[in-house]
Scaffold this active site. Structure first.
Site, mmCIF file in Angstrom:
data_model
loop_
_atom_site.group_PDB
_atom_site.id
_atom_site.type_symbol
_atom_site.label_atom_id
_atom_site.label_comp_id
_atom_site.label_asym_id
_atom_site.label_seq_id
_atom_site.Cartn_x
_atom_site.Cartn_y
_atom_site.Cartn_z
ATOM 1 N N CYS A 87 0.833 -1.206 0.000
ATOM 2 C CA CYS A 87 0.000 0.000 0.000
ATOM 3 C C CYS A 87 0.866 1.253 0.000
ATOM 4 O O CYS A 87 0.953 1.958 1.001
ATOM 5 C CB CYS A 87 -0.943 -0.006 1.196
ATOM 6 S SG CYS A 87 -2.351 1.104 0.987
ATOM 7 N N HIS A 90 1.734 3.918 -3.457
ATOM 8 C CA HIS A 90 0.956 4.799 -4.325
ATOM 9 C C HIS A 90 -0.202 4.060 -5.008
ATOM 10 O O HIS A 90 -1.363 4.452 -4.882
ATOM 11 C CB HIS A 90 1.865 5.435 -5.370
ATOM 12 C CG HIS A 90 3.015 6.168 -4.772
ATOM 13 N ND1 HIS A 90 2.843 7.084 -3.754
ATOM 14 C CD2 HIS A 90 4.347 6.122 -5.017
ATOM 15 C CE1 HIS A 90 4.030 7.572 -3.407
ATOM 16 N NE2 HIS A 90 4.947 7.008 -4.151
ATOM 17 N N CYS A 117 10.130 10.292 -3.812
ATOM 18 C CA CYS A 117 10.723 11.299 -4.701
ATOM 19 C C CYS A 117 11.051 12.586 -3.962
ATOM 20 O O CYS A 117 11.752 13.452 -4.498
ATOM 21 C CB CYS A 117 9.790 11.592 -5.877
ATOM 22 S SG CYS A 117 8.123 12.041 -5.386
ATOM 23 N N GLY A 163 4.794 -3.098 -5.546
ATOM 24 C CA GLY A 163 5.844 -2.098 -5.659
ATOM 25 C C GLY A 163 7.131 -2.628 -6.255
ATOM 26 O O GLY A 163 7.178 -3.683 -6.899
ATOM 27 N N THR A 182 -4.716 -9.391 -14.242
ATOM 28 C CA THR A 182 -3.577 -10.280 -14.443
ATOM 29 C C THR A 182 -4.040 -11.543 -15.167
ATOM 30 O O THR A 182 -5.187 -11.637 -15.606
ATOM 31 C CB THR A 182 -2.954 -10.677 -13.088
ATOM 32 O OG1 THR A 182 -3.860 -11.555 -12.398
ATOM 33 C CG2 THR A 182 -2.668 -9.464 -12.226
ATOM 34 N N ASP A 210 -9.989 -12.568 -11.188
ATOM 35 C CA ASP A 210 -10.232 -11.799 -9.959
ATOM 36 C C ASP A 210 -8.953 -11.316 -9.276
ATOM 37 O O ASP A 210 -8.966 -10.951 -8.098
ATOM 38 C CB ASP A 210 -11.075 -12.614 -8.956
ATOM 39 C CG ASP A 210 -12.487 -12.870 -9.461
ATOM 40 O OD1 ASP A 210 -13.033 -11.984 -10.145
ATOM 41 O OD2 ASP A 210 -13.019 -13.967 -9.186
ATOM 42 N N GLY A 217 10.019 15.113 -14.935
ATOM 43 C CA GLY A 217 10.705 16.394 -14.856
ATOM 44 C C GLY A 217 11.649 16.440 -13.671
ATOM 45 O O GLY A 217 11.522 15.652 -12.732
#
Length: 443
Positions: A8, A10, A42, A112, A270, A274, A327
């Site tokens: 958990c 982003h 970041c 992640g 995937t 489910d 950026g």
């Protein structure tokens, strides 16, 4: 409907919030190995450089907030195994060591990524750290207080931002990369040359085209980094070599790329019924090259997590793909890029690649102040489609690249961009937009 979410940050946070909003009666259970969620890694360099005074400001959600909307958040819980046939998972409570099973109707994998850590000789010495999560951020801040010589390995965005931050804090800073340019995946040479000049002018030691071989230390503490061409003093090393999908949990059980990135369709599904996936553990559709690639970005993650919420019960809203738009600000230089660089395009696609670069002042010379900007377009000479672009200037013109991202996504041509309508107002720009000018030059 019972939904289990594994991981958990982003993508996971976006999925949870959107599922709960669309299906308020659903039972949502989160299993997260860390004791926190939604950390914006970041921003670590901003914290190091004291632009942000506390690391805690880099969170945008919390377990408590998710619980307040009816989500059961289990922090410090590691999922050990998934039985896709029985829709069951095995979980370990890292605080009590209790192991138990749980079942789901829908499973969301937002696993992640994790930093790539080569097996360097001396890699276990003290003061060699990673830069990914909240614990890493706190560790870097703490260890850097007494460090004089800081070495950053890896000159992607994170490494470059950290190099600037440590230099600003008065550290003897060395940035090492195996490539012969910094940020080589994101920018062509004419742009990285400007960025490298900024670093050299500030006294940052750029060590390029060198591969780290090993670390040396005294009494278990780091003292030196050895490359294939030299050696460098170091009190603190930060590994920023890159990221790999954190998908050992599903290895051999789901369709993946060779690097482990989970293959998903345009609805985030995937290869198992489910079971959905999103974020840094997945492939993305890369529009400029018309293929799938591994591009771990927070912007991709939150979009993909949101799409899980939309498509959880029935395919509703398609993923549009990505241009890998990004950026960065390096000292006074505002830089952004989208799509394919010229170098990457020539090396990874079969397109008939061409490019054009324009330099012009950002607004009319009769105005009291103005700054020069450099904008580059990359395109296919056969189809005329625009495939990428980059910009650099001392004032923030990076939104041009967001516009260019839309242009690439909509498969516009050089001819179309040349005549696209953009406003003119002397406070902001010239009668011909920089984007128009580049396209006109290409014609």
């Amino acid at each position: 409907m019972k939904v289990i979410v594994i991981g958990c940050t982003h993508a996971g946070t976006a999925a949870v919030v959107n599922i709960k909003e669309k299906y308020p009666q659903s039972e949502i259970i989160v299993y997260e190995k860390n004791d926190n969620l939604s950390f914006l890694s970041c921003g670590i360099a901003l914290n190091v450089g004291k632009v942000i005074d506390t690391t805690e400001k880099l969170f945008y959600n919390s377990p408590e907030n998710l619980q307040s909307i009816g989500v059961k958040t289990n922090m410090k819980h590691e999922v050990l195994d998934i039985n896709f046939e029985n829709k069951a998972i095995t979980v370990k409570n890292l605080l009590t060591n209790e192991v138990f099973e749980d079942n789901y109707d829908k499973l969301v994998l937002t696993l992640g990524s994790w930093p790539i850590v080569p097996n360097f000789e001396g890699g276990k010495l003290e003061n060699i750290v990673l830069c990914k999560n909240y614990d890493h951020a706190k560790d870097i801040i703490k260890r850097s207080q007494n460090a004089k010589n800081v070495v950053i390995i890896g000159a992607g965005y994170i490494g470059v931002e950290l190099a600037e931050a440590f230099e600003i804090q008065g550290k003897n800073t060395t940035l090492i990369d195996a490539e012969n340019r910094i940020m080589a995946k994101y920018l062509d040479k004419e742009f990285t040359d400007v960025a490298q000049a900024e670093f050299k002018n500030k006294g940052v030691n750029l060590v390029l085209d060198q591969k780290v071989q090993k670390f040396e230390g005294i009494d278990g503490k780091l003292s030196k980094v050895i490359t294939d061409k030299g050696e460098f003093k170091a009190d603190l090393v930060i590994l920023c070599i890159g990221f790999a999908p954190n998908t050992k949990l599903v290895k051999g059980k789901l369709d993946t790329l060779p690097n482990g990135a989970i293959i998903i369709d345009e609805y985030m599904r995937t290869s198992r019924k489910d079971v959905f996936a999103a974020g840094d553990c997945c492939v993305v559709k890369f529009n400029p090259s018309e293929d799938t690639r591994y591009i771990p970005l927070a912007t991709n993650a939150i979009r993909m997590g949101t799409l899980i919420g939309k498509n959880l019960v029935a395919p509703t809203l398609k993923y549009m793909g990505t241009q890998g738009t990004s950026g960065i600000k390096i000292y006074d230089q505002c830089i952004a890029s989208t799509g394919l660089t010229e170098e990457v395009a020539k090396n990874t696609t079969n397109f008939n690649i061409a490019s054009v670069t324009v330099k012009d002042n950002c607004r009319p010379e009769f105005m009291p102040t103005f700054e020069e900007a450099t904008l580059k377009l990359v395109f296919d000479k056969d189809s005329r489609k625009i495939l990428g672009g980059q910009i650099i200037s001392k004032i923030d013109l990076t939104q041009y690249i967001n516009t260019l991202s839309v242009i690439i996504q909509n498969e516009m041509t050089i001819e179309e961009l040349a005549m696209t309508d953009f406003f003119f107002q002397p406070h902001f720009n010239k009668p011909w937009s920089l984007l128009n000018m580049a396209a006109l030059k290409a014609l």
